[in-house]
Design a protein around this motif. Structure first.
Motif, PDB file in Angstrom:
ATOM      1  N   VAL A   1       0.824  -1.196   0.000  1.00 27.99           N
ATOM      2  CA  VAL A   1       0.000   0.000   0.000  1.00 27.99           C
ATOM      3  C   VAL A   1       0.866   1.257   0.000  1.00 27.99           C
ATOM      4  O   VAL A   1       0.535   2.249  -0.648  1.00 27.99           O
ATOM      5  CB  VAL A   1      -0.966  -0.013   1.203  1.00 27.99           C
ATOM      6  CG1 VAL A   1      -1.749   1.279   1.286  1.00 27.99           C
ATOM      7  CG2 VAL A   1      -1.903  -1.191   1.122  1.00 27.99           C
ATOM      8  N   GLY A   2       2.003   1.222   0.712  1.00 26.28           N
ATOM      9  CA  GLY A   2       2.899   2.377   0.748  1.00 26.28           C
ATOM     10  C   GLY A   2       3.434   2.737  -0.628  1.00 26.28           C
ATOM     11  O   GLY A   2       3.450   3.913  -1.010  1.00 26.28           O
ATOM     12  N   VAL A   3       3.863   1.736  -1.374  1.00 26.35           N
ATOM     13  CA  VAL A   3       4.361   1.971  -2.737  1.00 26.35           C
ATOM     14  C   VAL A   3       3.218   2.450  -3.629  1.00 26.35           C
ATOM     15  O   VAL A   3       3.385   3.351  -4.460  1.00 26.35           O
ATOM     16  CB  VAL A   3       5.008   0.682  -3.302  1.00 26.35           C
ATOM     17  CG1 VAL A   3       5.442   0.875  -4.735  1.00 26.35           C
ATOM     18  CG2 VAL A   3       6.168   0.254  -2.438  1.00 26.35           C
ATOM     19  N   PHE A   4       2.055   1.866  -3.460  1.00 29.02           N
ATOM     20  CA  PHE A   4       0.875   2.256  -4.226  1.00 29.02           C
ATOM     21  C   PHE A   4       0.566   3.741  -4.016  1.00 29.02           C
ATOM     22  O   PHE A   4       0.350   4.491  -4.971  1.00 29.02           O
ATOM     23  CB  PHE A   4      -0.313   1.390  -3.806  1.00 29.02           C
ATOM     24  CG  PHE A   4      -1.616   1.788  -4.412  1.00 29.02           C
ATOM     25  CD1 PHE A   4      -1.921   1.445  -5.721  1.00 29.02           C
ATOM     26  CD2 PHE A   4      -2.553   2.505  -3.675  1.00 29.02           C
ATOM     27  CE1 PHE A   4      -3.133   1.809  -6.286  1.00 29.02           C
ATOM     28  CE2 PHE A   4      -3.768   2.867  -4.224  1.00 29.02           C
ATOM     29  CZ  PHE A   4      -4.057   2.520  -5.534  1.00 29.02           C
ATOM     30  N   LEU A   5       0.558   4.171  -2.749  1.00 30.51           N
ATOM     31  CA  LEU A   5       0.278   5.573  -2.455  1.00 30.51           C
ATOM     32  C   LEU A   5       1.387   6.495  -2.947  1.00 30.51           C
ATOM     33  O   LEU A   5       1.117   7.593  -3.438  1.00 30.51           O
ATOM     34  CB  LEU A   5       0.047   5.755  -0.960  1.00 30.51           C
ATOM     35  CG  LEU A   5      -1.229   5.114  -0.405  1.00 30.51           C
ATOM     36  CD1 LEU A   5      -1.274   5.245   1.110  1.00 30.51           C
ATOM     37  CD2 LEU A   5      -2.455   5.726  -1.048  1.00 30.51           C
ATOM     38  N   ALA A   6       2.644   6.055  -2.804  1.00 32.15           N
ATOM     39  CA  ALA A   6       3.769   6.886  -3.245  1.00 32.15           C
ATOM     40  C   ALA A   6       3.736   7.112  -4.755  1.00 32.15           C
ATOM     41  O   ALA A   6       4.119   8.179  -5.241  1.00 32.15           O
ATOM     42  CB  ALA A   6       5.084   6.247  -2.830  1.00 32.15           C
ATOM     43  N   ARG A   7       3.305   6.119  -5.508  1.00 30.58           N
ATOM     44  CA  ARG A   7       3.265   6.254  -6.973  1.00 30.58           C
ATOM     45  C   ARG A   7       2.016   6.979  -7.463  1.00 30.58           C
ATOM     46  O   ARG A   7       2.077   7.693  -8.461  1.00 30.58           O
ATOM     47  CB  ARG A   7       3.340   4.877  -7.622  1.00 30.58           C
ATOM     48  CG  ARG A   7       4.687   4.246  -7.494  1.00 30.58           C
ATOM     49  CD  ARG A   7       4.733   2.939  -8.229  1.00 30.58           C
ATOM     50  NE  ARG A   7       6.029   2.300  -8.059  1.00 30.58           N
ATOM     51  CZ  ARG A   7       6.293   1.079  -8.454  1.00 30.58           C
ATOM     52  NH1 ARG A   7       5.355   0.356  -9.047  1.00 30.58           N
ATOM     53  NH2 ARG A   7       7.477   0.573  -8.260  1.00 30.58           N
ATOM     54  N   ASN A   8       0.892   6.797  -6.794  1.00 27.96           N
ATOM     55  CA  ASN A   8      -0.367   7.323  -7.321  1.00 27.96           C
ATOM     56  C   ASN A   8      -0.828   8.628  -6.683  1.00 27.96           C
ATOM     57  O   ASN A   8      -1.660   9.324  -7.264  1.00 27.96           O
ATOM     58  CB  ASN A   8      -1.462   6.264  -7.190  1.00 27.96           C
ATOM     59  CG  ASN A   8      -1.192   5.086  -8.094  1.00 27.96           C
ATOM     60  OD1 ASN A   8      -0.726   5.232  -9.212  1.00 27.96           O
ATOM     61  ND2 ASN A   8      -1.458   3.895  -7.596  1.00 27.96           N
ATOM     62  N   ALA A   9      -0.315   8.980  -5.509  1.00 27.82           N
ATOM     63  CA  ALA A   9      -0.718  10.251  -4.878  1.00 27.82           C
ATOM     64  C   ALA A   9      -0.308  11.460  -5.721  1.00 27.82           C
ATOM     65  O   ALA A   9      -1.128  12.375  -5.919  1.00 27.82           O
ATOM     66  CB  ALA A   9      -0.158  10.348  -3.465  1.00 27.82           C
ATOM     67  N   PRO A  10       0.938  11.508  -6.246  1.00 27.44           N
ATOM     68  CA  PRO A  10       1.265  12.647  -7.121  1.00 27.44           C
ATOM     69  C   PRO A  10       0.389  12.692  -8.374  1.00 27.44           C
ATOM     70  O   PRO A  10       0.028  13.771  -8.845  1.00 27.44           O
ATOM     71  CB  PRO A  10       2.734  12.415  -7.493  1.00 27.44           C
ATOM     72  CG  PRO A  10       3.270  11.543  -6.414  1.00 27.44           C
ATOM     73  CD  PRO A  10       2.131  10.695  -5.980  1.00 27.44           C
ATOM     74  N   LEU A  11       0.027  11.533  -8.893  1.00 30.06           N
ATOM     75  CA  LEU A  11      -0.861  11.502 -10.053  1.00 30.06           C
ATOM     76  C   LEU A  11      -2.230  12.079  -9.718  1.00 30.06           C
ATOM     77  O   LEU A  11      -2.829  12.793 -10.526  1.00 30.06           O
ATOM     78  CB  LEU A  11      -1.043  10.059 -10.544  1.00 30.06           C
ATOM     79  CG  LEU A  11       0.090   9.467 -11.332  1.00 30.06           C
ATOM     80  CD1 LEU A  11      -0.187   8.010 -11.638  1.00 30.06           C
ATOM     81  CD2 LEU A  11       0.297  10.240 -12.615  1.00 30.06           C
ATOM     82  N   SER A  12      -2.710  11.759  -8.535  1.00 26.70           N
ATOM     83  CA  SER A  12      -4.013  12.290  -8.156  1.00 26.70           C
ATOM     84  C   SER A  12      -3.957  13.810  -8.013  1.00 26.70           C
ATOM     85  O   SER A  12      -4.915  14.500  -8.355  1.00 26.70           O
ATOM     86  CB  SER A  12      -4.508  11.642  -6.872  1.00 26.70           C
ATOM     87  OG  SER A  12      -3.664  11.974  -5.800  1.00 26.70           O
ATOM     88  N   LEU A  13      -2.824  14.339  -7.539  1.00 31.11           N
ATOM     89  CA  LEU A  13      -2.677  15.800  -7.452  1.00 31.11           C
ATOM     90  C   LEU A  13      -2.637  16.430  -8.838  1.00 31.11           C
ATOM     91  O   LEU A  13      -3.208  17.500  -9.056  1.00 31.11           O
ATOM     92  CB  LEU A  13      -1.427  16.165  -6.659  1.00 31.11           C
ATOM     93  CG  LEU A  13      -1.490  15.864  -5.165  1.00 31.11           C
ATOM     94  CD1 LEU A  13      -0.157  16.183  -4.507  1.00 31.11           C
ATOM     95  CD2 LEU A  13      -2.620  16.618  -4.507  1.00 31.11           C
ATOM     96  N   ILE A  14      -1.968  15.763  -9.773  1.00 25.40           N
ATOM     97  CA  ILE A  14      -1.929  16.260 -11.150  1.00 25.40           C
ATOM     98  C   ILE A  14      -3.333  16.326 -11.729  1.00 25.40           C
ATOM     99  O   ILE A  14      -3.658  17.207 -12.515  1.00 25.40           O
ATOM    100  CB  ILE A  14      -1.010  15.375 -12.027  1.00 25.40           C
ATOM    101  CG1 ILE A  14       0.445  15.608 -11.655  1.00 25.40           C
ATOM    102  CG2 ILE A  14      -1.228  15.628 -13.509  1.00 25.40           C
ATOM    103  CD1 ILE A  14       1.407  14.657 -12.337  1.00 25.40           C
ATOM    104  N   PHE A  15      -4.174  15.402 -11.306  1.00 18.62           N
ATOM    105  CA  PHE A  15      -5.549  15.372 -11.782  1.00 18.62           C
ATOM    106  C   PHE A  15      -6.431  16.389 -11.054  1.00 18.62           C
ATOM    107  O   PHE A  15      -7.255  17.066 -11.676  1.00 18.62           O
ATOM    108  CB  PHE A  15      -6.110  13.958 -11.618  1.00 18.62           C
ATOM    109  CG  PHE A  15      -7.537  13.816 -12.034  1.00 18.62           C
ATOM    110  CD1 PHE A  15      -7.890  13.874 -13.371  1.00 18.62           C
ATOM    111  CD2 PHE A  15      -8.530  13.623 -11.097  1.00 18.62           C
ATOM    112  CE1 PHE A  15      -9.207  13.749 -13.763  1.00 18.62           C
ATOM    113  CE2 PHE A  15      -9.847  13.489 -11.480  1.00 18.62           C
ATOM    114  CZ  PHE A  15     -10.187  13.551 -12.816  1.00 18.62           C
ATOM    115  N   VAL A  16      -6.268  16.540  -9.749  1.00 21.71           N
ATOM    116  CA  VAL A  16      -7.173  17.368  -8.946  1.00 21.71           C
ATOM    117  C   VAL A  16      -6.840  18.857  -9.025  1.00 21.71           C
ATOM    118  O   VAL A  16      -7.741  19.697  -9.088  1.00 21.71           O
ATOM    119  CB  VAL A  16      -7.176  16.881  -7.476  1.00 21.71           C
ATOM    120  CG1 VAL A  16      -7.892  17.854  -6.567  1.00 21.71           C
ATOM    121  CG2 VAL A  16      -7.805  15.513  -7.388  1.00 21.71           C
TER     122      VAL A  16
END
Length: 185
Positions: A106-121
């Motif tokens: 889950v940590g790796v999942f969040l580290a990779r996808n959290a910046p993507l979600s910011l790029i989207f939001v």
């Protein structure tokens, strides 16, 4: 009455022309020949059609088609249509399913996808149509939709799925019970 919105007797604005064609003399001359009001320059309204209108129409339709393609592709991506129908994968955004290598925790999942979600939001919060109207005029909503679609496209393309346990589906028959497994990504 003020400005260019002043109406003439014929109903058209003075700067567009129209009105009474028999009264072309808008000058009032005093006794000594001094003009008190300048002649109104008549301009024609811009023509509909032509190269500019065709290019504008093509641009608007292309942007709308791209936004629609990404939104419809998101439905395909969520349902893993590209994985189930490989022939469609080449025409769907992000191949129609989260096809990047899955991460283990889950940590790796969040580290990779959290910046993507910011790029989207963030563009959804900062590039609002009301702000874009001031920059691009009547195309504010169209520009907003294209920015949103592009950010969603980037998100789908770069998303890293989380490796999850195998989901089991139990099918019962009249004689025996069988267990089938299906891979979930």
């Amino acid at each position: 009455m003020r400005g260019p919105a002043r109406r003439r007797r014929g109903g058209a604005r003075e700067d567009e022309g129209g009105g009474d064609d028999d009264d072309d003399d808008d000058d009032d001359d005093d006794d000594d020949g001094v003009t008190t009001r300048a002649r109104v320059v008549r301009r024609r309204a811009p023509m509909r059609g032509g190269t500019h209108h065709g290019l504008n129409l093509a641009t608007v339709w292309t942007c709308a088609a791209y936004a629609t393609w990404v939104l419809m592709g998101t439905v395909a991506w969520v349902s893993h249509l590209g994985e189930r129908a490989p022939m469609l994968a080449m025409v769907l955004p992000a191949r129609g399913w989260p096809s990047n290598a899955a991460c283990d925790g889950v940590g790796v999942f969040l580290a990779r996808n959290a910046p993507l979600s910011l790029i989207f939001v963030i563009p959804h919060s900062l590039a609002l149509p009301s702000r874009l109207y001031g920059v691009v005029g009547v195309y504010g909503r169209l520009v907003y939709n294209v920015i949103s679609a592009a950010m969603l496209h980037v998100f789908l393309w770069a998303f890293t799925p989380l490796k999850t346990p195998v989901v089991r589906r139990f099918a019962t028959t009249t004689t025996t019970t069988t267990t089938t497994t299906r891979r979930c990504t």
